[in-house]
Design a protein around this motif. Structure first.
Motif, mmCIF file in Angstrom:
data_model
loop_
_atom_site.group_PDB
_atom_site.id
_atom_site.type_symbol
_atom_site.label_atom_id
_atom_site.label_comp_id
_atom_site.label_asym_id
_atom_site.label_seq_id
_atom_site.Cartn_x
_atom_site.Cartn_y
_atom_site.Cartn_z
ATOM 1 N N MET A 13 47.614 61.469 41.507
ATOM 2 C CA MET A 13 48.585 60.512 41.684
ATOM 3 C C MET A 13 49.973 61.035 42.732
ATOM 4 N N ALA A 14 50.441 62.476 42.335
ATOM 5 C CA ALA A 14 51.346 62.943 42.969
ATOM 6 C C ALA A 14 51.067 63.159 44.564
ATOM 7 N N ARG A 15 49.768 63.532 44.747
ATOM 8 C CA ARG A 15 49.279 63.986 46.032
ATOM 9 C C ARG A 15 49.231 62.765 47.031
ATOM 10 N N PHE A 16 48.534 61.587 46.084
ATOM 11 C CA PHE A 16 48.381 60.318 46.682
ATOM 12 C C PHE A 16 50.059 59.669 47.137
ATOM 13 N N LEU A 17 50.860 59.813 46.414
ATOM 14 C CA LEU A 17 52.300 59.482 46.561
ATOM 15 C C LEU A 17 52.880 60.151 47.888
ATOM 16 N N ILE A 18 52.707 61.523 47.754
ATOM 17 C CA ILE A 18 53.047 62.154 48.757
ATOM 18 C C ILE A 18 52.465 61.986 50.096
ATOM 19 N N THR A 19 51.212 61.692 50.098
ATOM 20 C CA THR A 19 50.572 61.350 51.532
ATOM 21 C C THR A 19 51.109 59.953 51.881
ATOM 22 N N ARG A 20 51.367 59.138 51.091
ATOM 23 C CA ARG A 20 51.716 57.839 51.434
ATOM 24 C C ARG A 20 53.149 57.794 51.981
ATOM 25 N N PHE A 21 54.141 58.498 51.494
ATOM 26 C CA PHE A 21 55.366 58.602 51.772
ATOM 27 C C PHE A 21 55.569 59.535 52.930
ATOM 28 N N SER A 22 54.846 60.284 53.129
ATOM 29 C CA SER A 22 54.952 61.156 54.369
ATOM 30 C C SER A 22 54.390 60.099 55.732
ATOM 31 N N GLY A 23 53.289 59.359 55.188
ATOM 32 C CA GLY A 23 52.702 58.637 56.486
ATOM 33 C C GLY A 23 53.846 57.355 56.623
ATOM 34 N N MET A 24 54.621 57.058 55.510
ATOM 35 C CA MET A 24 55.525 55.956 55.749
ATOM 36 C C MET A 24 56.692 56.686 56.480
ATOM 37 N N ALA A 25 57.073 57.574 56.512
ATOM 38 C CA ALA A 25 58.076 58.395 57.115
ATOM 39 C C ALA A 25 57.854 58.560 58.739
ATOM 40 N N PHE A 26 56.529 58.901 58.903
ATOM 41 C CA PHE A 26 56.114 59.061 60.263
ATOM 42 C C PHE A 26 56.011 57.708 60.940
ATOM 43 N N VAL A 27 55.670 56.437 60.335
ATOM 44 C CA VAL A 27 55.778 55.038 60.847
ATOM 45 C C VAL A 27 57.257 54.702 61.207
ATOM 46 N N LEU A 28 58.049 55.275 60.207
ATOM 47 C CA LEU A 28 59.416 54.657 60.594
ATOM 48 C C LEU A 28 60.168 55.350 61.769
ATOM 49 N N LEU A 29 59.520 56.586 61.811
ATOM 50 C CA LEU A 29 60.022 57.390 62.981
ATOM 51 C C LEU A 29 59.699 56.717 64.377
ATOM 52 N N VAL A 30 58.339 56.311 64.402
ATOM 53 C CA VAL A 30 57.841 55.832 65.527
ATOM 54 C C VAL A 30 58.556 54.536 65.980
ATOM 55 N N VAL A 31 58.740 53.605 64.778
ATOM 56 C CA VAL A 31 59.358 52.298 64.908
ATOM 57 C C VAL A 31 60.796 52.714 65.545
ATOM 58 N N SER A 32 61.412 53.351 64.684
ATOM 59 C CA SER A 32 62.736 53.587 65.293
ATOM 60 C C SER A 32 62.854 53.984 66.814
ATOM 61 N N PHE A 33 62.016 54.726 67.010
ATOM 62 C CA PHE A 33 61.869 55.216 68.706
ATOM 63 C C PHE A 33 61.448 53.947 69.580
ATOM 64 N N LEU A 34 60.401 53.406 69.015
ATOM 65 C CA LEU A 34 59.944 52.227 69.930
ATOM 66 C C LEU A 34 61.458 51.217 70.047
ATOM 67 N N THR A 35 61.659 50.657 69.074
ATOM 68 C CA THR A 35 62.826 49.768 68.927
ATOM 69 C C THR A 35 64.009 50.327 69.879
ATOM 70 N N PHE A 36 64.455 51.595 69.647
ATOM 71 C CA PHE A 36 65.445 52.312 70.237
ATOM 72 C C PHE A 36 65.147 52.179 71.834
ATOM 73 N N ALA A 37 64.001 52.633 72.213
ATOM 74 C CA ALA A 37 63.647 52.752 73.640
ATOM 75 C C ALA A 37 63.832 51.093 74.269
ATOM 76 N N LEU A 38 63.317 50.194 73.617
ATOM 77 C CA LEU A 38 63.289 49.012 74.093
ATOM 78 C C LEU A 38 64.742 48.472 74.314
ATOM 79 N N MET A 39 65.501 48.669 73.372
ATOM 80 C CA MET A 39 66.887 48.350 73.592
ATOM 81 C C MET A 39 67.556 48.928 74.429
ATOM 82 N N TYR A 40 67.119 50.158 74.696
ATOM 83 C CA TYR A 40 67.842 51.090 75.820
ATOM 84 C C TYR A 40 67.330 50.678 77.138
ATOM 85 N N ASN A 41 66.290 50.227 77.234
ATOM 86 C CA ASN A 41 65.815 49.815 78.539
ATOM 87 C C ASN A 41 66.102 48.175 78.920
#
Length: 313
Positions: free
Chosen positions: A1-29
Motif C-alpha cells: 500500500m505504501a509503495r502504491f501511494l508513494i508512486t501515485r503521489f509522485s506521478g501526481m506531483a510530476f503531472v502538476l509540474l507539467v500542467v503548471s508549466f504548460l499553463t504558465f507558458a500559454l499565458m506568458y505567450n
C-alpha cells in the motif's frame, strides 16, 4: 500500500509540474496582459512599475520557478484585478457556492442513476427500459446550456413554477432547484446507462442462475451479488464527475447567477487575471488526481479479488 501511494503521489506531483508549466507558458505567450484593459492607457513608466511590482519583468523561467516554489508552500499569489486580495481568500469566498451546487447535483443524480440503471436492466425491453434509455440519451447528448435555456423558458417564464435566476438557499431555496437538476442530468444519464449495461452483463452470468437455483430471492441476487460485481465500470464513470461537480459549471453559474468559482474563473480569463487562472487549473488537476486515486482504492472494496496494483488474484 505504501509503495502504491508513494508512486501515485509522485506521478501526481510530476503531472502538476507539467500542467503548471504548460499553463504558465500559454499565458506568458498570449498577446496582451491584465493591465492592458484599463479605461485610460497607462504610460510606459507606470506599466514598467506595475510589471516590476508583480515580477512580470523577469524572464519566463524565473517567473514560473518562483510561482512553483510559492505554490508548493500554499501561496498562489494575489489577484491582479482584485488588487491585494490573496487567491486563497478569493477561492474561499467563491468556492462555497460551487461546492454546494455540485454536492446537491451529485446527491440526487448518482443514487437515482443507479436505481434507474438497475430497474432498466431488470425490466429489459419494456416501457420502463425505454424511458430510462431516453432520459440517459437526453442527459448525455444535450449540452447544459441548451438544457438551461429550455428549463428557464419552460419552468420560469412560461409556467412560472421556479424563480428565473439567482442563488439564495436561505431565503429562496427554490432558486437552486432548476440549476441543480440540470447540472445533475449528465451524471444521471451516464450512470444509468452504464449501470444498465453492467447489470445486463452480470445477470447473464452462470453464478447468478446458480444463486437463483439455490432458492435466493431475485432481490437478494440483484442487490447483493449482481450489483456489486457490476460496480467496477460504474465507479470508473462516477469518478470524473466528482471534480467537475466540486469546481462548478461556468455556463450554469453564469446563466443562473450563481456566485461560484466556475463563473469567477471565466471572469478571470476575460480579465487576464493570471494568478487566479493558474490556481484554478492546479486545483482542478489535484482534484482529478485524488479522485482517480480514490477510485482505484474503491475497486478493491467493490471486488476483493483486485489487488492494489490493479491485478486480480
Amino acid at each position: 500500500m505504501a509503495r502504491f501511494l508513494i508512486t501515485r503521489f509522485s506521478g501526481m506531483a510530476f503531472v502538476l509540474l507539467v500542467v503548471s508549466f504548460l499553463t504558465f507558458a500559454l499565458m506568458y505567450n498570449v498577446p496582451g496582459g491584465p493591465f492592458d484593459q484599463n479605461k485610460q492607457p497607462l504610460s510606459e513608466a507606470a506599466m514598467a512599475n506595475i510589471k516590476r511590482k508583480y515580477g512580470l519583468d523577469q524572464p519566463f523561467y524565473v517567473q514560473w520557478g518562483r510561482y512553483v516554489v510559492n505554490a508548493v508552500q500554499g501561496d498562489f499569489g494575489t489577484s491582479y484585478v482584485a488588487e491585494g486580495d490573496k487567491i486563497v481568500t478569493l477561492f474561499g469566498k467563491y468556492w462555497g457556492a460551487s461546492l454546494i451546487f455540485g454536492a446537491l447535483s451529485l446527491a440526487w443524480s448518482i443514487p437515482l442513476g443507479l436505481i434507474l440503471g438497475v430497474w432498466a436492466a431488470i425490466k429489459r425491453n419494456t416501457l420502463i427500459d425505454y424511458v430510462v434509455t431516453l432520459i440517459s440519451v437526453v442527459g448525455i447528448t444535450v449540452p447544459v446550456f441548451a438544457l438551461g435555456i429550455f428549463g428557464l423558458y419552460l419552468f420560469s417564464i412560461r409556467w412560472k413554477l421556479l424563480p428565473y435566476t439567482g442563488w439564495d438557499l436561505v431565503n429562496e431555496p427554490l432558486t437552486a432547484v432548476l440549476p441543480v437538476i440540470i447540472f445533475g442530468l449528465l451524471p444521471l444519464g451516464t450512470i444509468a446507462r452504464y449501470t444498465r449495461a453492467g447489470m445486463l452483463e452480470v445477470l447473464a452470468q452462470d453464478y447468478v442462475r446458480t444463486a437463483r437455483a439455490k432458492g435466493l430471492t431475485f432481490k437478494v441476487v440483484v442487490l447483493k451479488h449482481a450489483l456489486r460485481n457490476a460496480l467496477i465500470p460504474i465507479l470508473t464513470v462516477i469518478g470524473p464527475f466528482i471534480p467537475n461537480a466540486l469546481t462548478g459549471s461556468a455556463i450554469l453559474e453564469r446563466m443562473f447567477n450563481i456566485p461560484g468559482v466556475g463563473r469567477y474563473f471565466i471572469d478571470s480569463i476575460q480579465a487576464r487575471d493570471y494568478p487566479v487562472i493558474m490556481a484554478t487549473v492546479l486545483i482542478v488537476a489535484v482534484l482529478w488526481g485524488i479522485t482517480y486515486l480514490l477510485t482505484d482504492l474503491l475497486y478493491t472494496v467493490a471486488d476483493p479479488r483486485i489487488r492494489i496494483d490493479g491485478s486480480k488474484s
